[in-house]
Write a protein that holds these residues in place. Structure first.
Motif, PDB file in Angstrom:
ATOM      1  N   THR A  24       0.817  -1.211   0.000  1.00  0.00           N
ATOM      2  CA  THR A  24       0.000   0.000   0.000  1.00  0.00           C
ATOM      3  C   THR A  24       0.849   1.258   0.000  1.00  0.00           C
ATOM      4  O   THR A  24       0.582   2.201  -0.749  1.00  0.00           O
ATOM      5  CB  THR A  24      -0.948   0.003   1.214  1.00  0.00           C
ATOM      6  OG1 THR A  24      -1.766  -1.174   1.166  1.00  0.00           O
ATOM      7  CG2 THR A  24      -1.846   1.224   1.207  1.00  0.00           C
ATOM      8  N   SER A  25       1.887   1.275   0.814  1.00  0.00           N
ATOM      9  CA  SER A  25       2.729   2.464   0.920  1.00  0.00           C
ATOM     10  C   SER A  25       3.390   2.811  -0.413  1.00  0.00           C
ATOM     11  O   SER A  25       3.397   3.977  -0.835  1.00  0.00           O
ATOM     12  CB  SER A  25       3.793   2.246   1.995  1.00  0.00           C
ATOM     13  OG  SER A  25       4.628   3.359   2.090  1.00  0.00           O
ATOM     14  N   ARG A  26       3.916   1.805  -1.079  1.00  0.00           N
ATOM     15  CA  ARG A  26       4.565   2.055  -2.369  1.00  0.00           C
ATOM     16  C   ARG A  26       3.546   2.500  -3.412  1.00  0.00           C
ATOM     17  O   ARG A  26       3.821   3.374  -4.242  1.00  0.00           O
ATOM     18  CB  ARG A  26       5.296   0.802  -2.845  1.00  0.00           C
ATOM     19  CG  ARG A  26       6.142   1.056  -4.074  1.00  0.00           C
ATOM     20  CD  ARG A  26       7.010  -0.109  -4.423  1.00  0.00           C
ATOM     21  NE  ARG A  26       7.828   0.218  -5.591  1.00  0.00           N
ATOM     22  CZ  ARG A  26       8.437  -0.669  -6.338  1.00  0.00           C
ATOM     23  NH1 ARG A  26       8.394  -1.953  -6.025  1.00  0.00           N
ATOM     24  NH2 ARG A  26       9.143  -0.296  -7.379  1.00  0.00           N
ATOM     25  N   ALA A  27       2.350   1.926  -3.354  1.00  0.00           N
ATOM     26  CA  ALA A  27       1.304   2.318  -4.301  1.00  0.00           C
ATOM     27  C   ALA A  27       0.876   3.762  -4.074  1.00  0.00           C
ATOM     28  O   ALA A  27       0.691   4.523  -5.036  1.00  0.00           O
ATOM     29  CB  ALA A  27       0.109   1.375  -4.178  1.00  0.00           C
ATOM     30  N   VAL A  28       0.740   4.171  -2.806  1.00  0.00           N
ATOM     31  CA  VAL A  28       0.373   5.553  -2.499  1.00  0.00           C
ATOM     32  C   VAL A  28       1.448   6.505  -3.019  1.00  0.00           C
ATOM     33  O   VAL A  28       1.138   7.546  -3.607  1.00  0.00           O
ATOM     34  CB  VAL A  28       0.150   5.737  -0.978  1.00  0.00           C
ATOM     35  CG1 VAL A  28       0.060   7.217  -0.603  1.00  0.00           C
ATOM     36  CG2 VAL A  28      -1.101   5.010  -0.535  1.00  0.00           C
TER      37      VAL A  28
END
Length: 78
Positions: free
Chosen positions: A20-24
């Motif tokens: 999720t963090s990388r996608a955000v």
């Protein structure tokens, strides 16, 4: 370009493991970073689920981790 298209393009271009963090971060870099971080995280998780359902990525861990790799990517050797 939609958020899904932007994230898919980033995943295809950069490869590797996505959470999720990388996608955000990728969505923010694509110009979708204004507003509430929690909303961005929810949207990123939904897009990752959609890409998984479409067969473009595969989950590599438990559902709670939401870690995914582009389909056909090779896992690194430890």
């Amino acid at each position: 370009m939609t958020q899904r298209q932007a994230l898919e393009q980033s995943i295809r271009a950069l490869g590797g493991t996505w959470d999720t963090s990388r996608a955000v971060t990728a969505l923010r870099d694509a110009g979708y970073g204004e507003g509430d971080r929690r909303q961005h995280e929810k949207r990123a998780r939904q897009i990752l689920r959609d890409l998984d359902a479409a067969g473009l990525i595969v989950k590599t861990g438990p559902d709670s981790d939401r870690v995914a790799r582009p389909l056909g990517a090779v896992s690194p050797v430890n």
